[in-house]
Design a protein around this motif. Sequence first.
Motif, PDB file in Angstrom:
ATOM      1  N   MET A 275     -48.155 -25.873 -27.615  1.00  0.00           N
ATOM      2  CA  MET A 275     -48.689 -25.007 -28.664  1.00  0.00           C
ATOM      3  C   MET A 275     -50.184 -25.248 -28.853  1.00  0.00           C
ATOM      4  SD  MET A 275     -46.151 -23.149 -29.632  1.00  0.00           S
ATOM      5  CE  MET A 275     -45.746 -23.243 -27.867  1.00  0.00           C
ATOM      6  N   ARG A 280     -52.518 -21.966 -30.260  1.00  0.00           N
ATOM      7  CA  ARG A 280     -51.769 -21.317 -31.354  1.00  0.00           C
ATOM      8  C   ARG A 280     -52.143 -21.936 -32.700  1.00  0.00           C
ATOM      9  NH1 ARG A 280     -47.667 -18.027 -29.553  1.00  0.00           N
ATOM     10  NH2 ARG A 280     -47.090 -18.273 -27.344  1.00  0.00           N
ATOM     11  N   ASP A 282     -51.535 -23.171 -36.601  1.00  0.00           N
ATOM     12  CA  ASP A 282     -50.456 -24.017 -37.130  1.00  0.00           C
ATOM     13  C   ASP A 282     -49.222 -23.224 -37.563  1.00  0.00           C
ATOM     14  OD1 ASP A 282     -52.036 -26.143 -36.592  1.00  0.00           O
ATOM     15  OD2 ASP A 282     -52.022 -26.978 -38.628  1.00  0.00           O
ATOM     16  N   PRO A 283     -49.362 -22.108 -38.309  1.00  0.00           N
ATOM     17  CA  PRO A 283     -48.156 -21.367 -38.707  1.00  0.00           C
ATOM     18  C   PRO A 283     -47.348 -20.879 -37.510  1.00  0.00           C
ATOM     19  CG  PRO A 283     -50.026 -20.688 -40.033  1.00  0.00           C
ATOM     20  CD  PRO A 283     -50.581 -21.546 -38.939  1.00  0.00           C
ATOM     21  N   ALA A 284     -48.065 -20.422 -36.460  1.00  0.00           N
ATOM     22  CA  ALA A 284     -47.362 -19.938 -35.265  1.00  0.00           C
ATOM     23  C   ALA A 284     -46.687 -21.099 -34.542  1.00  0.00           C
ATOM     24  CB  ALA A 284     -48.343 -19.229 -34.330  1.00  0.00           C
ATOM     25  N   GLY A 285     -47.391 -22.220 -34.425  1.00  0.00           N
ATOM     26  CA  GLY A 285     -46.798 -23.383 -33.767  1.00  0.00           C
ATOM     27  C   GLY A 285     -45.600 -23.911 -34.526  1.00  0.00           C
ATOM     28  N   LYS A 287     -43.624 -22.221 -36.455  1.00  0.00           N
ATOM     29  CA  LYS A 287     -42.500 -21.293 -36.286  1.00  0.00           C
ATOM     30  C   LYS A 287     -41.834 -21.499 -34.943  1.00  0.00           C
ATOM     31  CE  LYS A 287     -41.284 -16.397 -36.335  1.00  0.00           C
ATOM     32  NZ  LYS A 287     -41.775 -15.005 -36.486  1.00  0.00           N
ATOM     33  N   ARG A 288     -42.630 -21.724 -33.911  1.00  0.00           N
ATOM     34  CA  ARG A 288     -42.057 -21.931 -32.577  1.00  0.00           C
ATOM     35  C   ARG A 288     -41.171 -23.173 -32.537  1.00  0.00           C
ATOM     36  NH1 ARG A 288     -42.422 -18.055 -28.614  1.00  0.00           N
ATOM     37  NH2 ARG A 288     -42.600 -19.668 -27.026  1.00  0.00           N
TER      38      ARG A 288
END
Length: 334
Positions: A275, A280, A282-285, A287-288
């Motif tokens: 990530m 990416r 932080d919010p996207a990471g 979520k992943r």
Amino acid sequence: MPLGPDERVVFEEQATPLYEEIVTSGGINAADARISKEGELHAAFTLLVDIGLVTKSEGGTTWRAVDPAAVQARVVAPLGQQGAELIAESAHWAQTFSALSQTWRRSPSAVGAPFAEIRGLATISNYLAALAGDAREELLTAQPQYRRGIKQLSQAGAHEIEALKRGVRVRTLYQHAARRGADTRRYVAAVTAAGAEVRTLDEFFNRLIVVDRRIALIPSHEGTDAAMVISEPSTVVYLVDMFERHWERARPFTSSETSLMRDIAAEQRAMTIRMLLEGRADPAGAKRLGVSPRTYAGYVADLKSEFEVETRFQLGYEMGKRGISGREADTPSA
């Protein structure tokens, strides 16, 4: 005469005061203008007569009150009987419609087309409950986000346990982060005790539910308030194949062996590295990985400490210099 809500309103608002007056005065004259056909109390008086709460004297000139206790059973008992009969009849109708609904949901045209959209959280929830109730062979579920509420987990657990009792094989896939949730652990303990299988995976995946390999539900591109119902056979087979590939790589939820937990930690670390290298946010990471942004930030802080750097730029540079890609955990220890 049939007694219903309209008659009860007249009884409460007009007939009861008139009855009390008749009791207090010892009777009411049959020639009283108020109870004549044109009188304002005619409907209330007629109701008292029909129910049997007043009766004519021997001379026929006076109407006298009758003890309500002698009349109540004659009025209330039939209503109670009618209610019981209506309840029983409604249950029979519900069973008949349930059977028809199962037939409809099992048909290719159940939702009007091989691909159809349903909207509204309540509608989706009710549809899922009905679909799970129809399962006869297999129920596959992929839940990428572990933060399901207690109510959702309780409902899901109840539906799955009922399915297990019918001999349905139930398999559920979570992300590794689900192991952190106490509510999820309790849910897993309940369903696995009943015979379900639950595993976790490091990768992010979309929500998926497949019933008997004939119908599948996936999220709509518009968000959580809509879902796609798929009954097209080739697409359902494809989705099942994707689930099976994830399932083979996943780790049993109930296992807590040291080597397994070490592998899971390594997989989450590798996912965090990927990530970061992909840039990416932080919010996207988070979520992943299926964790909160705060937890994800903790993972990043651990990596900074491990590589002895202070900034994310330095962290990325150091990992690049060492040739670290985050793919090293693709072949975890045995």
